[in-house]
Motif scaffolding. Structure first.
Motif, PDB file in Angstrom:
ATOM      1  N   LEU A  45       0.832  -1.211   0.000  1.00  0.00           N
ATOM      2  CA  LEU A  45       0.000   0.000   0.000  1.00  0.00           C
ATOM      3  C   LEU A  45       0.865   1.260   0.000  1.00  0.00           C
ATOM      4  CD1 LEU A  45      -2.898  -0.920   2.426  1.00  0.00           C
ATOM      5  CD2 LEU A  45      -2.990  -0.665  -0.054  1.00  0.00           C
ATOM      6  N   THR A  46       1.920   1.251   0.791  1.00  0.00           N
ATOM      7  CA  THR A  46       2.821   2.405   0.830  1.00  0.00           C
ATOM      8  C   THR A  46       3.403   2.672  -0.548  1.00  0.00           C
ATOM      9  OG1 THR A  46       3.376   2.001   3.142  1.00  0.00           O
ATOM     10  CG2 THR A  46       4.937   3.316   1.869  1.00  0.00           C
ATOM     11  N   GLU A  47       3.839   1.633  -1.219  1.00  0.00           N
ATOM     12  CA  GLU A  47       4.417   1.786  -2.560  1.00  0.00           C
ATOM     13  C   GLU A  47       3.378   2.312  -3.546  1.00  0.00           C
ATOM     14  OE1 GLU A  47       7.519   1.582  -5.428  1.00  0.00           O
ATOM     15  OE2 GLU A  47       7.538   1.559  -3.254  1.00  0.00           O
ATOM     16  N   LEU A  48       2.164   1.778  -3.494  1.00  0.00           N
ATOM     17  CA  LEU A  48       1.112   2.221  -4.418  1.00  0.00           C
ATOM     18  C   LEU A  48       0.699   3.670  -4.179  1.00  0.00           C
ATOM     19  CD1 LEU A  48      -1.233  -0.888  -4.592  1.00  0.00           C
ATOM     20  CD2 LEU A  48       0.170   0.053  -6.437  1.00  0.00           C
ATOM     21  N   LEU A  49       0.620   4.084  -2.913  1.00  0.00           N
ATOM     22  CA  LEU A  49       0.128   5.425  -2.591  1.00  0.00           C
ATOM     23  C   LEU A  49       1.218   6.495  -2.659  1.00  0.00           C
ATOM     24  CD1 LEU A  49      -2.309   4.526   0.315  1.00  0.00           C
ATOM     25  CD2 LEU A  49      -2.847   4.910  -2.096  1.00  0.00           C
ATOM     26  N   SER A  50       2.463   6.081  -2.813  1.00  0.00           N
ATOM     27  CA  SER A  50       3.572   7.033  -2.901  1.00  0.00           C
ATOM     28  C   SER A  50       3.650   7.630  -4.308  1.00  0.00           C
ATOM     29  CB  SER A  50       4.884   6.329  -2.571  1.00  0.00           C
ATOM     30  OG  SER A  50       5.957   7.211  -2.749  1.00  0.00           O
ATOM     31  N   SER A  54       8.192   3.229  -7.783  1.00  0.00           N
ATOM     32  CA  SER A  54       8.616   2.654  -9.052  1.00  0.00           C
ATOM     33  C   SER A  54       7.483   2.406 -10.039  1.00  0.00           C
ATOM     34  CB  SER A  54       9.350   1.331  -8.789  1.00  0.00           C
ATOM     35  OG  SER A  54       8.477   0.417  -8.135  1.00  0.00           O
ATOM     36  N   HIS A  55       6.218   2.565  -9.634  1.00  0.00           N
ATOM     37  CA  HIS A  55       5.113   2.276 -10.557  1.00  0.00           C
ATOM     38  C   HIS A  55       4.926   3.346 -11.632  1.00  0.00           C
ATOM     39  CE1 HIS A  55       2.649   5.184  -8.406  1.00  0.00           C
ATOM     40  NE2 HIS A  55       2.716   4.471  -7.299  1.00  0.00           N
ATOM     41  N   SER A  56       5.513   4.501 -11.468  1.00  0.00           N
ATOM     42  CA  SER A  56       5.499   5.581 -12.468  1.00  0.00           C
ATOM     43  C   SER A  56       4.116   6.160 -12.774  1.00  0.00           C
ATOM     44  CB  SER A  56       6.137   5.117 -13.781  1.00  0.00           C
ATOM     45  OG  SER A  56       7.448   4.676 -13.552  1.00  0.00           O
ATOM     46  N   PHE A  57       3.165   5.981 -11.876  1.00  0.00           N
ATOM     47  CA  PHE A  57       1.838   6.562 -12.062  1.00  0.00           C
ATOM     48  C   PHE A  57       1.648   7.837 -11.238  1.00  0.00           C
ATOM     49  CE2 PHE A  57       0.965   2.271 -13.550  1.00  0.00           C
ATOM     50  CZ  PHE A  57       0.190   2.528 -14.669  1.00  0.00           C
ATOM     51  N   GLY A  58       2.715   8.317 -10.612  1.00  0.00           N
ATOM     52  CA  GLY A  58       2.623   9.548  -9.828  1.00  0.00           C
ATOM     53  C   GLY A  58       1.610   9.428  -8.707  1.00  0.00           C
ATOM     54  N   THR A  59       0.682  10.367  -8.649  1.00  0.00           N
ATOM     55  CA  THR A  59      -0.310  10.386  -7.571  1.00  0.00           C
ATOM     56  C   THR A  59      -1.632   9.730  -7.964  1.00  0.00           C
ATOM     57  OG1 THR A  59      -1.091  12.563  -8.259  1.00  0.00           O
ATOM     58  CG2 THR A  59       0.643  12.509  -6.567  1.00  0.00           C
ATOM     59  N   ALA A  60      -1.665   9.004  -9.073  1.00  0.00           N
ATOM     60  CA  ALA A  60      -2.922   8.420  -9.576  1.00  0.00           C
ATOM     61  C   ALA A  60      -3.589   7.505  -8.552  1.00  0.00           C
ATOM     62  CB  ALA A  60      -2.683   7.664 -10.876  1.00  0.00           C
TER      63      ALA A  60
END
Length: 83
Positions: A45-50, A54-60
């Motif tokens: 969750l921390t990685e997704l919400l950051s 590394s997911h390169s989706f910014g704040t999406a």
């Protein structure tokens, strides 16, 4: 970011109030029998919400999460800031 932290603080307050009303804290991981995965889940969750992960989706993901909380009335209305 400060607004997000303030909202998390409010959610934590509600969680504590709910916990105080029950003998045992609600823990979905314990209920599902996978409480040993709670730390891993939190890291995901921390990685997704950051916004700089590394997911390169910014704040999406964070934006979608906050919109969902707002839609479900789980966040209080933003307070106005006076000068």
């Amino acid at each position: 970011m400060l607004e997000l932290l303030e909202r998390i603080k409010i959610l934590n307050k509600y969680q504590k109030e709910i916990s105080d009303l029950s003998e045992e804290r609600f823990n979905i991981f314990r209920i599902c029998g996978v409480n040993h995965y709670e730390v891993t889940h939190s890291a995901i969750l921390t990685e997704l919400l950051s916004n700089d992960s590394s997911h390169s989706f910014g704040t999406a993901f964070l934006t979608a999460f906050l919109k969902t909380l707002k839609k479900e009335n789980l966040l209080p209305a933003p307070r106005s800031v006076s000068s």
